[in-house]
Design a protein around this motif. Structure first.
Motif, PDB file in Angstrom:
ATOM      1  N   ASN A  62     -64.593 -37.534 -54.828  1.00  0.00           N
ATOM      2  CA  ASN A  62     -64.637 -36.985 -56.189  1.00  0.00           C
ATOM      3  C   ASN A  62     -64.071 -35.574 -56.257  1.00  0.00           C
ATOM      4  OD1 ASN A  62     -66.773 -35.628 -54.963  1.00  0.00           O
ATOM      5  ND2 ASN A  62     -67.959 -35.565 -56.840  1.00  0.00           N
ATOM      6  N   THR A  63     -63.674 -35.190 -57.434  1.00  0.00           N
ATOM      7  CA  THR A  63     -63.115 -33.858 -57.674  1.00  0.00           C
ATOM      8  C   THR A  63     -63.568 -33.396 -59.058  1.00  0.00           C
ATOM      9  OG1 THR A  63     -61.126 -34.660 -56.588  1.00  0.00           O
ATOM     10  CG2 THR A  63     -60.993 -32.509 -57.588  1.00  0.00           C
ATOM     11  N   VAL A  64     -63.984 -32.143 -59.146  1.00  0.00           N
ATOM     12  CA  VAL A  64     -64.237 -31.548 -60.455  1.00  0.00           C
ATOM     13  C   VAL A  64     -63.195 -30.460 -60.649  1.00  0.00           C
ATOM     14  CG1 VAL A  64     -65.892 -30.329 -61.913  1.00  0.00           C
ATOM     15  CG2 VAL A  64     -66.703 -31.956 -60.237  1.00  0.00           C
ATOM     16  N   GLU A 121     -62.969 -43.485 -62.025  1.00  0.00           N
ATOM     17  CA  GLU A 121     -63.814 -43.200 -63.166  1.00  0.00           C
ATOM     18  C   GLU A 121     -63.628 -41.736 -63.541  1.00  0.00           C
ATOM     19  OE1 GLU A 121     -68.099 -44.017 -62.528  1.00  0.00           O
ATOM     20  OE2 GLU A 121     -68.151 -42.077 -63.530  1.00  0.00           O
ATOM     21  N   SER A 123     -64.848 -38.556 -66.132  1.00  0.00           N
ATOM     22  CA  SER A 123     -65.816 -38.137 -67.142  1.00  0.00           C
ATOM     23  C   SER A 123     -65.747 -36.637 -67.357  1.00  0.00           C
ATOM     24  CB  SER A 123     -67.221 -38.553 -66.727  1.00  0.00           C
ATOM     25  OG  SER A 123     -67.487 -38.113 -65.429  1.00  0.00           O
ATOM     26  N   GLN A 127     -69.571 -29.266 -70.290  1.00  0.00           N
ATOM     27  CA  GLN A 127     -69.013 -28.681 -71.489  1.00  0.00           C
ATOM     28  C   GLN A 127     -70.054 -27.720 -72.062  1.00  0.00           C
ATOM     29  OE1 GLN A 127     -67.506 -31.723 -74.028  1.00  0.00           O
ATOM     30  NE2 GLN A 127     -65.487 -30.825 -73.825  1.00  0.00           N
ATOM     31  N   GLU A 137     -64.549 -34.532 -64.207  1.00  0.00           N
ATOM     32  CA  GLU A 137     -64.813 -35.094 -62.890  1.00  0.00           C
ATOM     33  C   GLU A 137     -64.097 -36.428 -62.762  1.00  0.00           C
ATOM     34  OE1 GLU A 137     -68.092 -37.255 -61.759  1.00  0.00           O
ATOM     35  OE2 GLU A 137     -67.955 -36.682 -59.666  1.00  0.00           O
ATOM     36  N   TYR A 141     -63.366 -44.857 -56.048  1.00  0.00           N
ATOM     37  CA  TYR A 141     -64.136 -45.556 -55.022  1.00  0.00           C
ATOM     38  C   TYR A 141     -63.604 -46.951 -54.786  1.00  0.00           C
ATOM     39  CZ  TYR A 141     -66.694 -47.609 -59.023  1.00  0.00           C
ATOM     40  OH  TYR A 141     -67.037 -48.246 -60.188  1.00  0.00           O
TER      41      TYR A 141
ATOM     42  N   TYR B  50     -69.366 -27.731 -57.943  1.00  0.00           N
ATOM     43  CA  TYR B  50     -69.713 -28.906 -58.747  1.00  0.00           C
ATOM     44  C   TYR B  50     -69.318 -30.197 -58.050  1.00  0.00           C
ATOM     45  CZ  TYR B  50     -70.865 -26.145 -62.875  1.00  0.00           C
ATOM     46  OH  TYR B  50     -71.445 -25.296 -63.752  1.00  0.00           O
ATOM     47  N   THR B  51     -68.177 -30.163 -57.365  1.00  0.00           N
ATOM     48  CA  THR B  51     -67.744 -31.356 -56.640  1.00  0.00           C
ATOM     49  C   THR B  51     -68.807 -31.765 -55.636  1.00  0.00           C
ATOM     50  OG1 THR B  51     -65.461 -30.619 -56.867  1.00  0.00           O
ATOM     51  CG2 THR B  51     -65.878 -32.305 -55.246  1.00  0.00           C
ATOM     52  N   LEU B  54     -72.119 -33.007 -57.411  1.00  0.00           N
ATOM     53  CA  LEU B  54     -72.038 -34.365 -57.945  1.00  0.00           C
ATOM     54  C   LEU B  54     -71.969 -35.393 -56.830  1.00  0.00           C
ATOM     55  CD1 LEU B  54     -69.736 -33.778 -60.999  1.00  0.00           C
ATOM     56  CD2 LEU B  54     -72.102 -34.439 -61.044  1.00  0.00           C
ATOM     57  N   GLN B  55     -71.336 -35.019 -55.725  1.00  0.00           N
ATOM     58  CA  GLN B  55     -71.266 -35.932 -54.586  1.00  0.00           C
ATOM     59  C   GLN B  55     -72.658 -36.171 -54.008  1.00  0.00           C
ATOM     60  OE1 GLN B  55     -68.816 -37.786 -53.824  1.00  0.00           O
ATOM     61  NE2 GLN B  55     -69.857 -38.706 -52.083  1.00  0.00           N
ATOM     62  N   ARG B  58     -74.613 -38.346 -56.306  1.00  0.00           N
ATOM     63  CA  ARG B  58     -74.170 -39.739 -56.251  1.00  0.00           C
ATOM     64  C   ARG B  58     -74.725 -40.425 -55.004  1.00  0.00           C
ATOM     65  NH1 ARG B  58     -69.120 -38.945 -57.907  1.00  0.00           N
ATOM     66  NH2 ARG B  58     -69.407 -39.642 -60.032  1.00  0.00           N
ATOM     67  N   VAL B  80     -70.903 -53.133 -56.374  1.00  0.00           N
ATOM     68  CA  VAL B  80     -71.476 -51.831 -56.734  1.00  0.00           C
ATOM     69  C   VAL B  80     -70.561 -51.130 -57.741  1.00  0.00           C
ATOM     70  CG1 VAL B  80     -72.182 -49.581 -55.852  1.00  0.00           C
ATOM     71  CG2 VAL B  80     -72.604 -51.612 -54.497  1.00  0.00           C
ATOM     72  N   ARG B  81     -71.155 -50.593 -58.781  1.00  0.00           N
ATOM     73  CA  ARG B  81     -70.401 -49.832 -59.781  1.00  0.00           C
ATOM     74  C   ARG B  81     -71.075 -48.483 -59.993  1.00  0.00           C
ATOM     75  NH1 ARG B  81     -67.340 -53.041 -58.974  1.00  0.00           N
ATOM     76  NH2 ARG B  81     -66.377 -54.652 -60.255  1.00  0.00           N
ATOM     77  N   PHE B  82     -70.260 -47.506 -60.388  1.00  0.00           N
ATOM     78  CA  PHE B  82     -70.793 -46.174 -60.675  1.00  0.00           C
ATOM     79  C   PHE B  82     -70.532 -45.824 -62.127  1.00  0.00           C
ATOM     80  CE2 PHE B  82     -69.854 -46.069 -56.160  1.00  0.00           C
ATOM     81  CZ  PHE B  82     -71.011 -45.524 -55.655  1.00  0.00           C
ATOM     82  N   SER B  83     -71.437 -45.045 -62.694  1.00  0.00           N
ATOM     83  CA  SER B  83     -71.122 -44.513 -64.015  1.00  0.00           C
ATOM     84  C   SER B  83     -71.729 -43.126 -64.163  1.00  0.00           C
ATOM     85  CB  SER B  83     -71.571 -45.491 -65.099  1.00  0.00           C
ATOM     86  OG  SER B  83     -72.761 -45.087 -65.677  1.00  0.00           O
ATOM     87  N   THR B  84     -71.057 -42.288 -64.915  1.00  0.00           N
ATOM     88  CA  THR B  84     -71.497 -40.908 -65.120  1.00  0.00           C
ATOM     89  C   THR B  84     -71.600 -40.651 -66.614  1.00  0.00           C
ATOM     90  OG1 THR B  84     -70.086 -40.359 -63.248  1.00  0.00           O
ATOM     91  CG2 THR B  84     -71.048 -38.525 -64.432  1.00  0.00           C
ATOM     92  N   SER B  89     -75.802 -30.635 -72.479  1.00  0.00           N
ATOM     93  CA  SER B  89     -74.660 -29.827 -72.061  1.00  0.00           C
ATOM     94  C   SER B  89     -74.828 -29.300 -70.634  1.00  0.00           C
ATOM     95  CB  SER B  89     -74.465 -28.662 -73.026  1.00  0.00           C
ATOM     96  OG  SER B  89     -75.576 -27.815 -72.967  1.00  0.00           O
TER      97      SER B  89
END
Lengths: 152, 104
Positions: A62-64, A121, A123, A127, A137, A141, B50-51, B54-55, B58, B80-84, B89
């Motif tokens: 992942n990358t932000v 993905e 997102s 904000q 982000e 995968y 942040y990277t 979030l990792q 997850r 397997v699926r991911f969602s964010t 805020s």
């Protein structure tokens, strides 16, 4: 007047450092992509017979990434006339390519030959109150396949 | 525990399906990291803090999903699926889900 100078300074700063950072990032991305070319990536679900027998494992990267002042300024101008917001296009492209590279690096550590069913993905996160602060982000995968026998 | 996001595990047979398992985390951002992110917003580029955050989140979501799968006697999770999603805020939710199965 002073606020105007301040804003112009920030835009200038964003332009100079943002552009420099972007060019450096693209250069590094090209190098890494060339190095990891041997790991094949598919977005199909089936693992062909040539990869079997194999072991599987979930890998991801992942990358932000955040926008700079110059980019958000250009984007706000674009909002008036419409059209491609190319400054954001390159930003998201960077994040996406970086995520794929990180996913491949994880696959490489496992000794994988290929990654199947790769999904990306995207997102918008973080904000704040100020709408101009955008960070995105990207998570890539897939299922890494480690063949027990050499792939023909 | 084998995890895949394809519908099968190559070379193995699925003996039984045990249904959906899931795991989630909601993470708020750190003040210090927020400050650094504010600085980064001047020049753009990657927000490394942040990277990582979030990792980690997850991984925790996947861990919770795996625990659930173990609890119902599965030895693999497929599809397997991911969602964010951003809940408010200041926080992000990371969600992982998949189908728990028994393979041999």
């Amino acid at each position: 007047m002073q606020t105007l100078i301040g804003v112009l300074l920030l835009i200038g700063l964003g332009f100079v450092f943002g552009r420099y950072a972007e060019q450096r990032h693209f250069k590094r991305l090209r190098q890494e992509e060339a190095r990891l070319q041997s790991i094949l990536v598919f977005n199909t679900k089936e693992v062909p017979a040539q990869f079997q027998p194999c072991r599987v494992s979930l890998v991801g990267g992942n990358t932000v990434i955040a926008v700079d002042y110059f980019k958000s300024f250009v984007a706000s101008l674009r909002n008036i006339v419409g059209g491609n917001v190319s400054s954001f296009e390159s930003l998201i492209e960077r994040a996406r390519r970086e995520s794929i590279v990180r996913m491949k690096q994880e696959a490489e550590q496992l000794g994988a030959n290929a990654v199947f069913n790769m999904r990306i993905e995207t997102s918008a996160i973080g904000q704040g109150d100020d709408k101009s602060q955008v960070s995105v982000e990207v998570y890539a995968y897939g299922t890494a396949v480690v063949s027990d026998e050499p792939v023909r | 525990m084998t995890l895949t996001n394809i519908e099968t595990i190559p070379g193995k047979t699925i003996v039984s399906h045990l249904g959906l398992v899931q795991g989630n985390t909601v993470r708020a951002k750190h003040v210090g990291r927020d400050f650094m992110a504010g600085l980064k917003n001047l020049v753009g580029g990657e927000l490394v803090g942040y990277t990582e955050l979030l990792q980690e989140s997850r991984e925790q979501a996947v861990e919770r999903m795996t625990e659930q799968a173990i609890a119902i006697g599965a030895n693999a999770v497929i599809n397997v699926r991911f969602s964010t999603s951003s809940v408010t805020s200041g926080a992000a939710e990371l969600f992982a889900y998949g189908t728990a199965v028994v393979v041999e």
